[in-house]
Design a protein around this motif. Structure first.
Motif, PDB file in Angstrom:
ATOM      1  N   LYS A 169      42.753  41.881  42.394  1.00 60.70           N
ATOM      2  CA  LYS A 169      41.873  42.705  41.573  1.00 60.70           C
ATOM      3  C   LYS A 169      40.471  42.618  42.140  1.00 60.70           C
ATOM      4  O   LYS A 169      39.919  41.525  42.272  1.00 60.70           O
ATOM      5  CB  LYS A 169      41.910  42.239  40.111  1.00 60.70           C
ATOM      6  CG  LYS A 169      41.197  43.149  39.107  1.00 60.70           C
ATOM      7  CD  LYS A 169      39.700  42.908  38.999  1.00 60.70           C
ATOM      8  CE  LYS A 169      39.358  41.516  38.537  1.00 60.70           C
ATOM      9  NZ  LYS A 169      37.848  41.336  38.445  1.00 60.70           N
ATOM     10  N   LYS A 170      39.886  43.787  42.487  1.00 59.73           N
ATOM     11  CA  LYS A 170      38.533  43.815  43.033  1.00 59.73           C
ATOM     12  C   LYS A 170      38.378  42.774  44.134  1.00 59.73           C
ATOM     13  O   LYS A 170      37.439  41.972  44.158  1.00 59.73           O
ATOM     14  CB  LYS A 170      37.498  43.583  41.922  1.00 59.73           C
ATOM     15  CG  LYS A 170      36.098  44.065  42.267  1.00 59.73           C
ATOM     16  CD  LYS A 170      35.152  43.876  41.092  1.00 59.73           C
ATOM     17  CE  LYS A 170      33.746  44.330  41.457  1.00 59.73           C
ATOM     18  NZ  LYS A 170      32.794  44.117  40.321  1.00 59.73           N
ATOM     19  N   TYR A 201      46.670  34.573  42.877  1.00 60.67           N
ATOM     20  CA  TYR A 201      45.768  35.516  42.232  1.00 60.67           C
ATOM     21  C   TYR A 201      44.459  35.566  42.994  1.00 60.67           C
ATOM     22  O   TYR A 201      43.776  34.539  43.151  1.00 60.67           O
ATOM     23  CB  TYR A 201      45.493  35.147  40.772  1.00 60.67           C
ATOM     24  CG  TYR A 201      44.411  35.996  40.158  1.00 60.67           C
ATOM     25  CD1 TYR A 201      44.622  37.357  39.941  1.00 60.67           C
ATOM     26  CD2 TYR A 201      43.170  35.455  39.834  1.00 60.67           C
ATOM     27  CE1 TYR A 201      43.624  38.162  39.408  1.00 60.67           C
ATOM     28  CE2 TYR A 201      42.166  36.252  39.289  1.00 60.67           C
ATOM     29  CZ  TYR A 201      42.400  37.609  39.088  1.00 60.67           C
ATOM     30  OH  TYR A 201      41.414  38.407  38.563  1.00 60.67           O
ATOM     31  N   GLY A 248      41.024  37.476  42.618  1.00 57.76           N
ATOM     32  CA  GLY A 248      40.176  38.340  41.803  1.00 57.76           C
ATOM     33  C   GLY A 248      38.723  38.178  42.184  1.00 57.76           C
ATOM     34  O   GLY A 248      38.245  37.044  42.362  1.00 57.76           O
ATOM     35  N   ASP A 249      37.985  39.277  42.354  1.00 58.61           N
ATOM     36  CA  ASP A 249      36.577  39.240  42.748  1.00 58.61           C
ATOM     37  C   ASP A 249      36.411  38.364  43.987  1.00 58.61           C
ATOM     38  O   ASP A 249      35.626  37.414  44.009  1.00 58.61           O
ATOM     39  CB  ASP A 249      35.715  38.709  41.600  1.00 58.61           C
ATOM     40  CG  ASP A 249      35.742  39.653  40.410  1.00 58.61           C
ATOM     41  OD1 ASP A 249      34.984  40.629  40.411  1.00 58.61           O
ATOM     42  OD2 ASP A 249      36.560  39.425  39.496  1.00 58.61           O
ATOM     43  N   ASN A 269      37.624  33.291  38.658  1.00 55.98           N
ATOM     44  CA  ASN A 269      36.486  34.213  38.755  1.00 55.98           C
ATOM     45  C   ASN A 269      35.777  34.472  37.438  1.00 55.98           C
ATOM     46  O   ASN A 269      34.766  35.172  37.421  1.00 55.98           O
ATOM     47  CB  ASN A 269      36.958  35.548  39.337  1.00 55.98           C
ATOM     48  CG  ASN A 269      38.049  36.198  38.505  1.00 55.98           C
ATOM     49  OD1 ASN A 269      38.867  35.522  37.890  1.00 55.98           O
ATOM     50  ND2 ASN A 269      38.072  37.517  38.495  1.00 55.98           N
ATOM     51  N   LYS A 309      31.793  37.421  35.540  1.00 53.64           N
ATOM     52  CA  LYS A 309      32.671  37.321  36.703  1.00 53.64           C
ATOM     53  C   LYS A 309      31.868  36.828  37.902  1.00 53.64           C
ATOM     54  O   LYS A 309      30.694  37.170  38.059  1.00 53.64           O
ATOM     55  CB  LYS A 309      33.283  38.693  37.024  1.00 53.64           C
ATOM     56  CG  LYS A 309      34.162  39.278  35.922  1.00 53.64           C
ATOM     57  CD  LYS A 309      35.460  38.515  35.783  1.00 53.64           C
ATOM     58  CE  LYS A 309      36.373  39.130  34.734  1.00 53.64           C
ATOM     59  NZ  LYS A 309      36.916  40.434  35.134  1.00 53.64           N
TER      60      LYS A 309
END
Length: 452
Positions: free
Chosen positions: A337-338, A352, A354-355, A372, A378
Motif C-alpha cells: 500500500k502506497k 506488509y 505500507g508507506d 507505518n 502515517k
C-alpha cells in the motif's frame, strides 16, 4: 453526424428504481467499478455534445453530487407523469439550443456513440424522428415498433396498449429517440396521456410525427447494447456482459488469460501486450500493467502500477499507491500500500509494505512488516538498494535502512541502519537446563490429581 449540426442529450433518471431495493440511486450502481450513468456519459463524450441534461427525481441529491465535476446540468421532474413529461423538463436547461436532441434512459449504460451517430445520420437522410429498435430473444413487455423492411415506422405502441397482432412483432423500442430541437419540443408538447397507464409516453413523439405526415425511421442494434437495468439480477447480467467484452478485447490485444471467465477487470484497467494473467484475478480501478508482467492466481490489485516483467502473487494484494518496478516480485500473502518496490526487488511471502520505498535488488524476508501507523499519523520506511531484511522483522517507521545493509531475522528496528551495517535487535537468549521436563511433570501430576 453532420459536423454543422450541434448535438445535445437528455438522459432520463427520475425513476425510483424500486426493484433495486437500494438506498443508492439506480443509475449510480456500478458496473466494473463505475456508476452505470458514468459509463453512458463517457460514451457520449465521443459525440462532443454541446449540452447534457440529466432529468432527476428521487434521490436527486445523490445525482447532483455524482455529477458535480462534470459539464452536466440536472433538472427536476416532479411529479413524475411519464417519459415524455420527463423529457419536457429539460426544455429550460436547453433554452437557446438549436440542433439534434437525443433522449435516452440513464439505466442503459452500454449504448455506444456510434449507434447515436447512426440515428443522427437518419435525420440527415430526411427523417424527422429516428428511434432505436432491437430484437430480443424474448420481447416480454417491451413497446413495439411497427415498420417496413426499409425501416420506415408506421406505428409505435406500448405493450399494454398493443393488439395481439402488434405484440407478435419482435421489433422492440429501446427508448432512444433523436429529433431536431425544432421538431422535438412541439412533438413532446403534443403528447397526450390517453392510454392504459394515463402517462405521457416518449414513443408518442414518433406517433405524433407520423400522424402529421413526417418520416420516422428505426435504426436497429443488438439487444445487449440497450438492455435496461432495473434489478440486481439485470445489474449482474450487465456486469457479466461488460466483463466478457473486456476479456475478448484484451486477448485480442495480446494479453494471455489462462481462464478468461475467472478474471475481472475494472473500467480503466490498462494492460500491455504479453501480460499473462492466471485464473481468479481481480482488478480494481486504477491499474496499469506493463509488458511481460505475470499476475498469478487469487491476486487482488487496485490503484497499482506493475512494471515490465514484474511478478505478482499468487494470493497477493496490491492497494492504491503500490508501484512495482521492472522485474520486481511479490509472492503469496504479500500486501503493498502506497509503496514502491524497486527494480528486481523481492518480497516473496507473508509481508506488509505500507508507506515504503524499497530500493533495487533489495530482498524482504518472510513475515516482514513496515510499522507505518501510530494510531494518528502515517510514517515512511526507506530500504536501500540491495539491502537484506531478515524474516519476521518489524521496521518501525520513520526509519531508513541503508544500501547493502542487513537486518537480522526477528529484529524490531526503530533507528536508522547505515549502509553496509548489520542490525540485530533481539532479547538475550536464556537457557534453563531441565526446566521444560520439570514443568511437564508438574502439569501432568496436577491433571491426574484433578481427575481423581
Amino acid at each position: 453526424m453532420s459536423q454543422s449540426t450541434d448535438f445535445a442529450a437528455v438522459i432520463l433518471a427520475a425513476g425510483k428504481g424500486t426493484r433495486m431495493k437500494s438506498s443508492l440511486h439506480k443509475v449510480l450502481h456500478p458496473i466494473a467499478g463505475r456508476p452505470m450513468l458514468m459509463h453512458l456519459l463517457d460514451s457520449f463524450a465521443q459525440l462532443e455534445l454541446k449540452r447534457t441534461v440529466v432529468v432527476v427525481g428521487d434521490k436527486r441529491e445523490q445525482l447532483d453530487a455524482a455529477l458535480a465535476n462534470r459539464d452536466v446540468s440536472t433538472t427536476l421532474q416532479d411529479p413524475q407523469l411519464g417519459t415524455a413529461h420527463a423529457a419536457l423538463q429539460a426544455r429550460e436547461a436547453l433554452d437557446g439550443f438549436s440542433g439534434n436532441i437525443l433522449v435516452c434512459f440513464g439505466d442503459c449504460p452500454m449504448v455506444k456513440a456510434e449507434t447515436v451517430r447512426k440515428l443522427a445520420a437518419a435525420l440527415e437522410g430526411g427523417a424527422k424522428v429516428a428511434v432505436l429498435g432491437f430484437r430480443p430473444e424474448d420481447p416480454l413487455q417491451y413497446g413495439r415498433i411497427i415498420a417496413d423492411e426499409g425501416g420506415a415506422v408506421s406505428k409505435m405502441v406500448e405493450f399494454k396498449d398493443a393488439s395481439e397482432a402488434e405484440r407478435a412483432c419482435d421489433l422492440c423500442n429501446s427508448g432512444l429517440i433523436v429529433a431536431h430541437s425544432d421538431d422535438m419540443w412541439p412533438l413532446l408538447d403534443a403528447v397526450g396521456n390517453d392510454n392504459a397507464q394515463g402517462e405521457y409516453y416518449l414513443p408518442d413523439v414518433a406517433t405524433n410525427a407520423i400522424a402529421r405526415g413526417d418520416k420516422v425511421v428505426v435504426v436497429e442494434t443488438e439487444a445487449n447494447e440497450v438492455a435496461g437495468i432495473n434489478s440486481r439480477a439485470e445489474l449482474a447480467a450487465a456486469e457479466a456482459q461488460w466483463q466478457t467484452e473486456q476479456r475478448e478485447h484484451w486477448m485480442a490485444e495480446g494479453v494471455t488469460l489462462r481462464a478468461p471467465e475467472t478474471v475481472f477487470f475494472s473500467y480503466d484497467t490498462e494492460l500491455a501486450a504479453d501480460v499473462t494473467i492466471d485464473p481468479n484475478v481481480v482488478f480494481g480501478p486504477g491499474v496499469t500493467v506493463a509488458s511481460g508482467a505475470h499476475i498469478k492466481s487469487f491476486s487482488h490489485i487496485e490503484g497499482a502500477t506493475i512494471g515490465e516483467g514484474a511478478q505478482v502473487g499468487p494470493y497477493a494484494r496490491l492497494r492504491p499507491g503500490a508501484v512495482m518496478e521492472k522485474g520486481s516480485f511479490v509472492g503469496n500473502f504479500v500486501e503493498m500500500k502506497k509503496a514502491t518496490l524497486g527494480e528486481g526487488a523481492k518480497a516473496s511471502h507473508l509481508t506488509y509494505l505500507g508507506d515504503a520505498e524499497v530500493g533495487a535488488g533489495a530482498n524482504i524476508g518472510a513475515g516482514t512488516i513496515t510499522c507505518n501507523y501510530d494510531g494518528y499519523f502515517k510514517y515512511k520506511t526507506v530500504i536501500g538498494e540491495r539491502a537484506f531484511i531478515g524474516s519476521n522483522s518489524a521496521l518501525i517507521a520513520p526509519v531508513t535502512i541503508g544500501p547493502d545493509a542487513i537486518v537480522a531475522a526477528g529484529s524490531a528496528v526503530s533507528r536508522d541502519v547505515g549502509a553496509g551495517d548489520l542490525r540485530m535487535v533481539r532479547a538475550e537468549q536464556v537457557v534453563k537446563p531441565g526446566w521444560a521436563d520439570r514443568f511437564h511433570d508438574t502439569m501432568k501430576k496436577k491433571k491426574a490429581a484433578g481427575k481423581k
